[in-house]
Scaffold this active site. Structure first.
Site, PDB file in Angstrom:
ATOM      1  N   VAL A 134      21.072  -2.611  -2.457  1.00  0.00           N
ATOM      2  CA  VAL A 134      20.519  -2.933  -3.813  1.00  0.00           C
ATOM      3  C   VAL A 134      18.948  -2.940  -3.576  1.00  0.00           C
ATOM      4  O   VAL A 134      18.401  -3.639  -2.767  1.00  0.00           O
ATOM      5  CB  VAL A 134      20.945  -4.411  -4.355  1.00  0.00           C
ATOM      6  CG1 VAL A 134      20.227  -4.713  -5.823  1.00  0.00           C
ATOM      7  CG2 VAL A 134      22.539  -4.573  -4.375  1.00  0.00           C
ATOM      8  N   LYS A 207      25.154  -2.173  -8.469  1.00  0.00           N
ATOM      9  CA  LYS A 207      24.190  -3.143  -8.033  1.00  0.00           C
ATOM     10  C   LYS A 207      23.964  -4.557  -8.744  1.00  0.00           C
ATOM     11  O   LYS A 207      24.142  -5.757  -8.219  1.00  0.00           O
ATOM     12  CB  LYS A 207      22.634  -2.563  -7.945  1.00  0.00           C
ATOM     13  CG  LYS A 207      22.543  -1.333  -7.291  1.00  0.00           C
ATOM     14  CD  LYS A 207      21.175  -0.707  -7.440  1.00  0.00           C
ATOM     15  CE  LYS A 207      21.258   0.544  -6.318  1.00  0.00           C
ATOM     16  NZ  LYS A 207      20.140   1.387  -6.852  1.00  0.00           N
ATOM     17  N   GLY A 306      15.067   6.362  -1.243  1.00  0.00           N
ATOM     18  CA  GLY A 306      14.302   7.151  -0.226  1.00  0.00           C
ATOM     19  C   GLY A 306      14.601   7.047   1.161  1.00  0.00           C
ATOM     20  O   GLY A 306      15.030   5.626   1.386  1.00  0.00           O
TER      21      GLY A 306
HETATM   22  P1  NDP Z   1      23.462  12.033   2.452  1.00  0.00           P
HETATM   23  O1  NDP Z   1      24.274  12.670   1.146  1.00  0.00           O
HETATM   24  O2  NDP Z   1      22.245  12.354   2.287  1.00  0.00           O
HETATM   25  O3  NDP Z   1      24.008  11.704   3.557  1.00  0.00           O
HETATM   26  C1  NDP Z   1      25.550  11.405   3.557  1.00  0.00           C
HETATM   27  C2  NDP Z   1      25.818  11.702   5.363  1.00  0.00           C
HETATM   28  O4  NDP Z   1      27.096  11.542   5.255  1.00  0.00           O
HETATM   29  C3  NDP Z   1      25.534  13.090   5.592  1.00  0.00           C
HETATM   30  O5  NDP Z   1      25.051  13.080   6.893  1.00  0.00           O
HETATM   31  C4  NDP Z   1      27.044  13.693   5.563  1.00  0.00           C
HETATM   32  O6  NDP Z   1      27.193  14.757   6.751  1.00  0.00           O
HETATM   33  C5  NDP Z   1      27.743  12.531   6.140  1.00  0.00           C
HETATM   34  N1  NDP Z   1      29.154  12.509   5.853  1.00  0.00           N
HETATM   35  C6  NDP Z   1      29.608  12.966   4.563  1.00  0.00           C
HETATM   36  N2  NDP Z   1      31.058  12.687   4.462  1.00  0.00           N
HETATM   37  C7  NDP Z   1      31.321  12.589   5.867  1.00  0.00           C
HETATM   38  C8  NDP Z   1      32.612  12.459   6.476  1.00  0.00           C
HETATM   39  N3  NDP Z   1      33.588  12.591   6.065  1.00  0.00           N
HETATM   40  N4  NDP Z   1      32.627  12.173   7.980  1.00  0.00           N
HETATM   41  C9  NDP Z   1      31.326  11.870   8.717  1.00  0.00           C
HETATM   42  N5  NDP Z   1      30.267  12.015   8.169  1.00  0.00           N
HETATM   43  C10 NDP Z   1      30.265  12.524   6.646  1.00  0.00           C
HETATM   44  O7  NDP Z   1      23.511  10.473   1.489  1.00  0.00           O
HETATM   45  P2  NDP Z   1      22.371   9.398   1.533  1.00  0.00           P
HETATM   46  O8  NDP Z   1      21.768   9.133   3.054  1.00  0.00           O
HETATM   47  O9  NDP Z   1      21.521   9.703   0.426  1.00  0.00           O
HETATM   48  O10 NDP Z   1      23.143   8.066   1.224  1.00  0.00           O
HETATM   49  C11 NDP Z   1      23.858   7.188   2.006  1.00  0.00           C
HETATM   50  C12 NDP Z   1      24.240   5.725   1.510  1.00  0.00           C
HETATM   51  O11 NDP Z   1      23.009   5.178   1.337  1.00  0.00           O
HETATM   52  C13 NDP Z   1      25.006   5.970   0.276  1.00  0.00           C
HETATM   53  O12 NDP Z   1      25.841   5.045   0.211  1.00  0.00           O
HETATM   54  C14 NDP Z   1      23.945   5.741  -0.651  1.00  0.00           C
HETATM   55  O13 NDP Z   1      24.229   5.162  -2.004  1.00  0.00           O
HETATM   56  C15 NDP Z   1      23.012   4.830   0.002  1.00  0.00           C
HETATM   57  N6  NDP Z   1      21.566   4.610  -0.304  1.00  0.00           N
HETATM   58  C16 NDP Z   1      20.786   5.720  -0.475  1.00  0.00           C
HETATM   59  C17 NDP Z   1      19.625   5.950  -0.930  1.00  0.00           C
HETATM   60  C18 NDP Z   1      18.797   6.807  -1.033  1.00  0.00           C
HETATM   61  O14 NDP Z   1      17.514   6.714  -1.463  1.00  0.00           O
HETATM   62  N7  NDP Z   1      19.127   8.219  -0.673  1.00  0.00           N
HETATM   63  C19 NDP Z   1      19.087   4.345  -1.435  1.00  0.00           C
HETATM   64  C20 NDP Z   1      20.004   3.412  -1.217  1.00  0.00           C
HETATM   65  C21 NDP Z   1      21.113   3.639  -0.952  1.00  0.00           C
HETATM   66  P3  NDP Z   1      26.155  16.044   6.600  1.00  0.00           P
HETATM   67  O15 NDP Z   1      24.832  15.742   7.094  1.00  0.00           O
HETATM   68  O16 NDP Z   1      26.968  17.020   7.783  1.00  0.00           O
HETATM   69  O17 NDP Z   1      26.356  16.749   5.314  1.00  0.00           O
HETATM   70  N1  HSE Z   2      19.871   6.928  -7.071  1.00  0.00           N
HETATM   71  C1  HSE Z   2      19.476   5.682  -6.753  1.00  0.00           C
HETATM   72  C2  HSE Z   2      18.066   5.361  -7.466  1.00  0.00           C
HETATM   73  C3  HSE Z   2      19.018   5.676  -5.329  1.00  0.00           C
HETATM   74  O1  HSE Z   2      17.683   6.368  -8.104  1.00  0.00           O
HETATM   75  O2  HSE Z   2      17.695   4.186  -7.430  1.00  0.00           O
HETATM   76  C4  HSE Z   2      18.972   4.227  -4.886  1.00  0.00           C
HETATM   77  O3  HSE Z   2      20.159   3.344  -4.804  1.00  0.00           O
END
Ligand code: NDP
Ligand code: HSE
Length: 430
Positions: A134, A207, A306
């Site tokens: 969150v 959230k 981010g």
């Molecule tokens: P991404 O899509 O950038 O990354 C996901 C990762 O998971 C990738 O490395 C992918 O592999 C891997 N992956 C997907 N499926 C599998 C699997 N079956 N087995 C192993 N690895 C797998 O997501 P984010 O980093 O943006 O987000 C991650 C988490 O963080 C989510 O829950 C999101 O809600 C949360 N979050 C994200 C924020 C953001 O700003 N991005 C902010 C706050 C929370 P590969 O690299 O090979 O594709």
């Molecule tokens: N998609 C979300 C946002 C990422 O824009 O705030 C953070 O949870």
């Protein structure tokens, strides 16, 4: 005393967030070790595409078999940054079963299956921490769970989605329409290719469920959260808002009822006065306003998304969980002892701003006012602007139950003299 045997960390996912977690773990290894009291070692990194170049991560650590990684038996902490429901849920449970605590950023999973995950963590004597789920980098879960554990929280109201705040801010400050502002958010990398989860309020609703559960020590499921997205907000709404000295934000609002006997959680666009602290939250920033009985009003502000900001929250959890491991202790688990019922949106008491297109003839205003009176809704202000035999009528109400307000709008739509309901928006933060 520094323990020499390192704590082993499995990183599940190495995308936007995971790659930053790995980078900071490597570059700040000495500081992390000093703060924890033992070195932390990246024992494996599970991904979907093993051939993708991942700077700074030794190739031998990369695996596509996340299950085998968490089943190794020597993993102390699993960091889940894959996202989505499966395989994340099974991996987290498997990690607990094999003696690892878990740090996750997965709001979708925690909002939907948090209760079962907390129960699994407790059963296996492990921690489940999720500060990053969150509002990204903003310390919020721990302040609610720990710093305010002695207080009584009555309200949590916040901007918890950066993408939608960026879009609404653009619409407000540049006069851009929704599509134009969304295109800019996409070009800058805020909005995803499919922005549904953000613009339709699903992300904020997840959230809100998490925040309400923690704030009120009660179980709030994702389905309990009333949700409206922001795709219907128009430039005209911003003009109306400005006339009232307001702006428009997509808000997540979790409230304890006045009698303290129930709670509500909701996400929808709302007008808020420019004097409210949340009104000045610009671009993709998040902010959460907490009202507690003893503490009064607190505001938490910062980057809500981010890679690097979110990794900061993940690493804070990693340090806490590792310290607990060394002390053979666990941190706070789920606190749901209050068991308060979650009321529906109809019970929420709020104000409405309603914009109507009406016939400009005698008696129309009286007819409209009668509908409000019949539903027990008191009018605060009325503004009429004439245009070619028709008129635009803007009515702002006093506080009333949402059910009465929506009943009023339904009845207004049936009046012959009401040509259309141009917009309906709740007014908050006064
Ligand atoms: P991404 O899509 O950038 O990354 C996901 C990762 O998971 C990738 O490395 C992918 O592999 C891997 N992956 C997907 N499926 C599998 C699997 N079956 N087995 C192993 N690895 C797998 O997501 P984010 O980093 O943006 O987000 C991650 C988490 O963080 C989510 O829950 C999101 O809600 C949360 N979050 C994200 C924020 C953001 O700003 N991005 C902010 C706050 C929370 P590969 O690299 O090979 O594709
Ligand atoms: N998609 C979300 C946002 C990422 O824009 O705030 C953070 O949870």
């Amino acid at each position: 005393m520094m323990r020499t045997r390192p704590l082993k960390v499995a990183l599940l996912g190495c995308g936007v967030v995971g790659s930053e977690v790995a980078r900071i773990m490597t570059t700040h290894a000495d500081d992390l070790a000093a703060r924890i009291g033992a070195p932390v070692e990246l024992a494996g990194v599970a991904v979907r595409r093993p051939d993708k170049v991942r700077g700074g991560i030794p190739a031998e650590l990369i695996t596509t078999d996340a299950t085998a990684l968490v089943k190794r038996g020597d993993i102390d902490v699993a960091i889940e940054v894959i996202g989505g429901i499966e395989p994340a849920r099974t991996l987290i449970t498997t990690a607990f079963e094999h003696g690892a605590s878990v740090v996750s950023a997965n709001k979708a999973l925690l909002a939907q299956g948090g209760q079962a995950l907390h129960a699994a963590a407790e059963r296996h004597g492990q921690d489940l921490y999720y500060e990053a789920a969150v509002a990204g980098a903003i310390p919020l879960i721990r302040p609610l769970r720990e710093s305010l554990a002695g207080d009584k929280i009555n309200r949590v109201m916040g901007i918890v989605n950066g993408t939608t705040n960026f879009i609404l801010d653009k619409m407000d400050t540049s006069g851009a329409g929704y599509s134009e502002a969304l295109d800019e958010a996409t070009a800058l990398g805020y909005a995803e290719a499919d922005p549904t989860a953000d613009v339709e309020g699903f992300d904020a609703a997840a959230k809100a469920a998490i925040l309400a559960g923690i704030a009120f020590h009660t179980r709030v499921r994702l389905d309990d959260v009333y949700r409206e997205g922001m795709t219907e907000v128009t430039s005209a709404d911003f003009v109306s808002a400005a006339r009232m000295g307001c702006t428009i934000k997509l808000l997540a609002i979790c409230e304890r009822a006045a009698d303290g006997e129930s709670v509500t959680a909701r996400v929808h666009p709302a007008m808020i006065p420019l004097s409210h602290p949340l009104a000045s939250v610009r671009e993709a920033y998040n902010a959460v306003f907490v009202e507690a009985e003893a503490a009064g009003r607190l505001m938490f502000y910062g980057p809500g998304a981010g890679g690097s900001p979110t990794a900061s929250a993940v690493l804070g959890d990693l340090v806490a969980v590792c310290r607990n491991k060394l002390n053979e202790a666990t941190g706070p688990g789920e606190s749901a002892y209050s068991r308060l019922p979650v009321s529906s949106m109809g019970d929420v008491v709020t104000r409405y701003h309603i914009s109507l297109d009406v016939a400009d003839k005698p008696g129309v205003l009286a007819q409209v006012a009668t509908v409000f009176a019949e539903h027990g809704v008191s009018i605060d202000t009325v503004r009429q602007t004439g245009k070619d035999g028709e008129a635009s009528l803007v009515v702002v109400t006093h506080r009333a139950p949402d059910a009465a307000l929506s009943g009023t709008v339904e009845a207004l739509r049936k009046l012959d003299t009401v040509r259309g309901v141009a917009s309906i928006m709740r007014v908050e933060g006064e």
